[in-house]
Motif scaffolding. Structure first.
Motif, PDB file in Angstrom:
ATOM      1  N   GLY A  16      39.449  24.724  39.766  1.00 52.07           N
ATOM      2  CA  GLY A  16      38.645  23.577  40.200  1.00 52.07           C
ATOM      3  C   GLY A  16      38.875  23.108  41.617  1.00 52.07           C
ATOM      4  N   LEU A  17      39.719  23.802  42.384  1.00 45.15           N
ATOM      5  CA  LEU A  17      39.954  23.358  43.770  1.00 45.15           C
ATOM      6  C   LEU A  17      38.712  23.623  44.610  1.00 45.15           C
ATOM      7  CD1 LEU A  17      42.145  22.304  45.838  1.00 45.15           C
ATOM      8  CD2 LEU A  17      42.371  24.699  46.499  1.00 45.15           C
ATOM      9  N   GLU A  18      38.262  22.577  45.310  1.00 44.25           N
ATOM     10  CA  GLU A  18      37.074  22.726  46.160  1.00 44.25           C
ATOM     11  C   GLU A  18      37.458  23.328  47.502  1.00 44.25           C
ATOM     12  OE1 GLU A  18      35.034  19.073  47.058  1.00 44.25           O
ATOM     13  OE2 GLU A  18      33.127  20.129  47.376  1.00 44.25           O
ATOM     14  N   GLY A  19      36.596  24.157  48.018  1.00 42.51           N
ATOM     15  CA  GLY A  19      36.885  24.749  49.318  1.00 42.51           C
ATOM     16  C   GLY A  19      35.659  25.319  49.984  1.00 42.51           C
ATOM     17  N   TRP A  20      35.786  25.484  51.289  1.00 43.67           N
ATOM     18  CA  TRP A  20      34.762  26.134  52.096  1.00 43.67           C
ATOM     19  C   TRP A  20      35.439  27.375  52.684  1.00 43.67           C
ATOM     20  CZ3 TRP A  20      35.187  21.160  51.043  1.00 43.67           C
ATOM     21  CH2 TRP A  20      34.022  20.441  50.720  1.00 43.67           C
ATOM     22  N   SER A  27      31.047  33.607  67.343  1.00 46.29           N
ATOM     23  CA  SER A  27      31.135  34.625  66.284  1.00 46.29           C
ATOM     24  C   SER A  27      30.171  34.317  65.147  1.00 46.29           C
ATOM     25  CB  SER A  27      32.558  34.687  65.712  1.00 46.29           C
ATOM     26  OG  SER A  27      33.444  35.233  66.630  1.00 46.29           O
ATOM     27  N   ARG A  28      29.591  35.355  64.574  1.00 46.30           N
ATOM     28  CA  ARG A  28      28.732  35.206  63.399  1.00 46.30           C
ATOM     29  C   ARG A  28      29.602  35.344  62.161  1.00 46.30           C
ATOM     30  NH1 ARG A  28      24.750  39.624  63.594  1.00 46.30           N
ATOM     31  NH2 ARG A  28      26.467  40.758  64.523  1.00 46.30           N
ATOM     32  N   VAL A  29      29.561  34.351  61.306  1.00 48.45           N
ATOM     33  CA  VAL A  29      30.424  34.330  60.125  1.00 48.45           C
ATOM     34  C   VAL A  29      29.617  33.961  58.884  1.00 48.45           C
ATOM     35  CG1 VAL A  29      32.509  33.726  61.435  1.00 48.45           C
ATOM     36  CG2 VAL A  29      31.050  31.912  60.530  1.00 48.45           C
ATOM     37  N   GLU A  30      30.254  34.102  57.731  1.00 51.51           N
ATOM     38  CA  GLU A  30      29.658  33.667  56.473  1.00 51.51           C
ATOM     39  C   GLU A  30      30.460  32.461  55.969  1.00 51.51           C
ATOM     40  OE1 GLU A  30      30.021  37.228  54.081  1.00 51.51           O
ATOM     41  OE2 GLU A  30      29.379  38.388  55.812  1.00 51.51           O
ATOM     42  N   VAL A  31      29.777  31.495  55.376  1.00 49.57           N
ATOM     43  CA  VAL A  31      30.445  30.309  54.838  1.00 49.57           C
ATOM     44  C   VAL A  31      30.070  30.155  53.368  1.00 49.57           C
ATOM     45  CG1 VAL A  31      30.830  27.829  55.101  1.00 49.57           C
ATOM     46  CG2 VAL A  31      30.270  29.212  57.095  1.00 49.57           C
ATOM     47  N   TYR A  32      31.060  30.024  52.520  1.00 46.51           N
ATOM     48  CA  TYR A  32      30.835  29.875  51.082  1.00 46.51           C
ATOM     49  C   TYR A  32      31.509  28.586  50.607  1.00 46.51           C
ATOM     50  CZ  TYR A  32      29.704  34.810  51.578  1.00 46.51           C
ATOM     51  OH  TYR A  32      29.150  35.998  51.994  1.00 46.51           O
ATOM     52  N   HIS A  33      30.738  27.715  49.982  1.00 44.36           N
ATOM     53  CA  HIS A  33      31.275  26.451  49.471  1.00 44.36           C
ATOM     54  C   HIS A  33      31.325  26.526  47.950  1.00 44.36           C
ATOM     55  CE1 HIS A  33      30.359  22.023  48.333  1.00 44.36           C
ATOM     56  NE2 HIS A  33      31.649  22.276  48.198  1.00 44.36           N
ATOM     57  N   GLY A  34      32.502  26.310  47.386  1.00 40.97           N
ATOM     58  CA  GLY A  34      32.600  26.361  45.936  1.00 40.97           C
ATOM     59  C   GLY A  34      33.928  25.855  45.427  1.00 40.97           C
ATOM     60  N   HIS A  35      34.192  26.170  44.169  1.00 38.78           N
ATOM     61  CA  HIS A  35      35.436  25.765  43.516  1.00 38.78           C
ATOM     62  C   HIS A  35      36.113  27.006  42.960  1.00 38.78           C
ATOM     63  CE1 HIS A  35      32.898  22.181  43.578  1.00 38.78           C
ATOM     64  NE2 HIS A  35      34.006  21.472  43.557  1.00 38.78           N
ATOM     65  N   THR A  36      37.416  27.053  43.084  1.00 35.75           N
ATOM     66  CA  THR A  36      38.134  28.256  42.659  1.00 35.75           C
ATOM     67  C   THR A  36      38.523  28.186  41.187  1.00 35.75           C
ATOM     68  OG1 THR A  36      40.267  27.317  43.290  1.00 35.75           O
ATOM     69  CG2 THR A  36      39.125  28.628  44.950  1.00 35.75           C
ATOM     70  N   PHE A  37      38.720  29.354  40.617  1.00 36.33           N
ATOM     71  CA  PHE A  37      39.336  29.481  39.301  1.00 36.33           C
ATOM     72  C   PHE A  37      40.834  29.728  39.510  1.00 36.33           C
ATOM     73  CE2 PHE A  37      34.913  30.499  38.474  1.00 36.33           C
ATOM     74  CZ  PHE A  37      34.678  29.883  37.265  1.00 36.33           C
ATOM     75  N   GLU A  38      41.571  29.666  38.433  1.00 38.44           N
ATOM     76  CA  GLU A  38      43.009  29.933  38.474  1.00 38.44           C
ATOM     77  C   GLU A  38      43.261  31.361  38.978  1.00 38.44           C
ATOM     78  OE1 GLU A  38      45.044  27.477  37.294  1.00 38.44           O
ATOM     79  OE2 GLU A  38      46.895  28.560  37.667  1.00 38.44           O
ATOM     80  N   PRO A  39      44.230  31.552  39.878  1.00 41.34           N
ATOM     81  CA  PRO A  39      44.583  32.915  40.280  1.00 41.34           C
ATOM     82  C   PRO A  39      44.993  33.744  39.061  1.00 41.34           C
ATOM     83  CG  PRO A  39      45.582  31.336  41.764  1.00 41.34           C
ATOM     84  CD  PRO A  39      44.997  30.553  40.634  1.00 41.34           C
ATOM     85  N   GLN A  40      44.519  34.982  39.014  1.00 43.49           N
ATOM     86  CA  GLN A  40      44.761  35.834  37.854  1.00 43.49           C
ATOM     87  C   GLN A  40      45.460  37.121  38.271  1.00 43.49           C
ATOM     88  OE1 GLN A  40      44.128  35.136  34.604  1.00 43.49           O
ATOM     89  NE2 GLN A  40      45.178  37.070  34.202  1.00 43.49           N
ATOM     90  N   PRO A  41      46.722  37.360  37.816  1.00 39.56           N
ATOM     91  CA  PRO A  41      47.413  38.599  38.192  1.00 39.56           C
ATOM     92  C   PRO A  41      46.705  39.811  37.592  1.00 39.56           C
ATOM     93  CG  PRO A  41      48.928  36.991  37.260  1.00 39.56           C
ATOM     94  CD  PRO A  41      47.550  36.483  37.001  1.00 39.56           C
ATOM     95  N   LEU A  42      46.673  40.900  38.346  1.00 50.68           N
ATOM     96  CA  LEU A  42      46.106  42.132  37.803  1.00 50.68           C
ATOM     97  C   LEU A  42      47.079  42.724  36.799  1.00 50.68           C
ATOM     98  CD1 LEU A  42      44.486  43.943  40.868  1.00 50.68           C
ATOM     99  CD2 LEU A  42      43.508  42.267  39.304  1.00 50.68           C
ATOM    100  N   ALA A  43      46.562  43.558  35.919  1.00 47.17           N
ATOM    101  CA  ALA A  43      47.410  44.201  34.912  1.00 47.17           C
ATOM    102  C   ALA A  43      48.493  45.025  35.604  1.00 47.17           C
ATOM    103  CB  ALA A  43      46.547  45.098  34.029  1.00 47.17           C
ATOM    104  N   SER A  44      49.654  45.060  35.007  1.00 44.85           N
ATOM    105  CA  SER A  44      50.740  45.850  35.590  1.00 44.85           C
ATOM    106  C   SER A  44      50.342  47.318  35.608  1.00 44.85           C
ATOM    107  CB  SER A  44      52.020  45.649  34.777  1.00 44.85           C
ATOM    108  OG  SER A  44      51.819  46.071  33.442  1.00 44.85           O
ATOM    109  N   ALA A  45      50.801  48.025  36.621  1.00 44.98           N
ATOM    110  CA  ALA A  45      50.443  49.435  36.758  1.00 44.98           C
ATOM    111  C   ALA A  45      51.488  50.116  37.631  1.00 44.98           C
ATOM    112  CB  ALA A  45      49.065  49.564  37.389  1.00 44.98           C
ATOM    113  N   PRO A  46      51.741  51.406  37.393  1.00 47.24           N
ATOM    114  CA  PRO A  46      52.717  52.114  38.221  1.00 47.24           C
ATOM    115  C   PRO A  46      52.149  52.401  39.604  1.00 47.24           C
ATOM    116  CG  PRO A  46      51.669  53.644  36.718  1.00 47.24           C
ATOM    117  CD  PRO A  46      51.145  52.284  36.383  1.00 47.24           C
TER     118      PRO A  46
END
Lengths: 164, 79
Positions: free
Chosen positions: A104-108, A121-140
């Motif tokens: 739910g953290l708001e950010g641009w 500079s030409r850039v892209e801007v996205y305004h939204g809210h984040t979800f919880e960071p999610q670790p990727l599955a463990s892998a060798p």
């Protein structure tokens, strides 16, 4: 040749507050980020090579015409997501995005695809809210990584860095 | 717990979790409400005494008389 590969070019910044151009409407919404607003942001250098994915949803209104057999379509509802992937770091101070983002953290988010953003500079801007960071599955044979997805409110893929 | 932060240069304000505020501090963000003095400096112009030529171009605010103004409601220094 001025074409660029992704390596060394993609830069992502997190802004905690709305830029002045957020108040505008239509094509002008989020069209400008000032140099000072960018400097007030947090750089996210832990982004991985495949770490910026703007996943679109493009729905269509369609109708199948029996007389001609033609399927006629028109653009319907549409949306966009900014899904990011980061490398984890065992040192807390360097584990920026992991420590920063939560549900739910708001950010641009300012994405520059042609190197460090600067005046003009030409850039892209996205305004939204984040979800919880999610670790990727463990892998060798893999560095530890995690994803941060966003639910977007607005965006402008044709924004510019302007003077403060 | 959320805290209020502001950036004195851009005038941006946000209400963010404490750990985010800690990270933002490195980019010049300060905790708390932005003091009003930083919002505007419009009224900090030095006052001029009556009867003193300011050297402004003709018709732009030159005071030619030492006679005190009768209408003090609109400002100006009292003598």
């Amino acid at each position: 040749m001025s074409r660029k590969a992704h390596e060394g070019q993609l830069k992502v910044y997190y802004l905690a507050a709305a830029p002045a151009s957020a108040a505008a409407e239509g094509d002008d919404e989020l069209a400008e980020i000032t140099e000072a607003e960018l400097a007030a942001g947090i750089k996210l250098p832990q982004i991985t090579a495949d770490g910026v994915d703007t996943a679109p949803t493009n729905n269509r209104a369609s109708i199948d015409m029996i007389d001609t057999g033609k399927i006629s379509e028109f653009p319907g509802t549409y949306g966009l997501a900014l899904n990011m992937k980061f490398a984890r770091d065992s040192i807390e101070a360097d584990d920026v995005a992991w420590e920063l983002f939560s549900h739910g953290l708001e950010g641009w988010f300012v994405v520059s695809r042609f190197g460090e953003p600067e005046l003009g500079s030409r850039v892209e801007v996205y305004h939204g809210h984040t979800f919880e960071p999610q670790p990727l599955a463990s892998a060798p044979n893999t560095f530890q990584q995690y994803t941060v997805d966003t639910a977007l409110v607005a965006w402008n893929k044709k924004a510019t860095i302007v003077a403060s | 717990m959320n805290v209020k932060v502001y950036h004195p240069e851009t005038g941006q304000k946000a209400d963010v979790p404490e750990r985010v505020a800690k990270r933002l501090a490195a980019s010049g963000w300060l905790q708390g409400e932005q003091p009003e003095m930083q919002l505007s400096t419009t009224f900090d112009q030095p006052k001029q005494k009556q009867g003193v030529s300011t050297g402004h171009p003709a018709g732009q605010g030159i005071i030619t008389s030492n006679k005190p103004k009768t209408d003090t409601k609109k400002g100006g220094d009292k003598q």
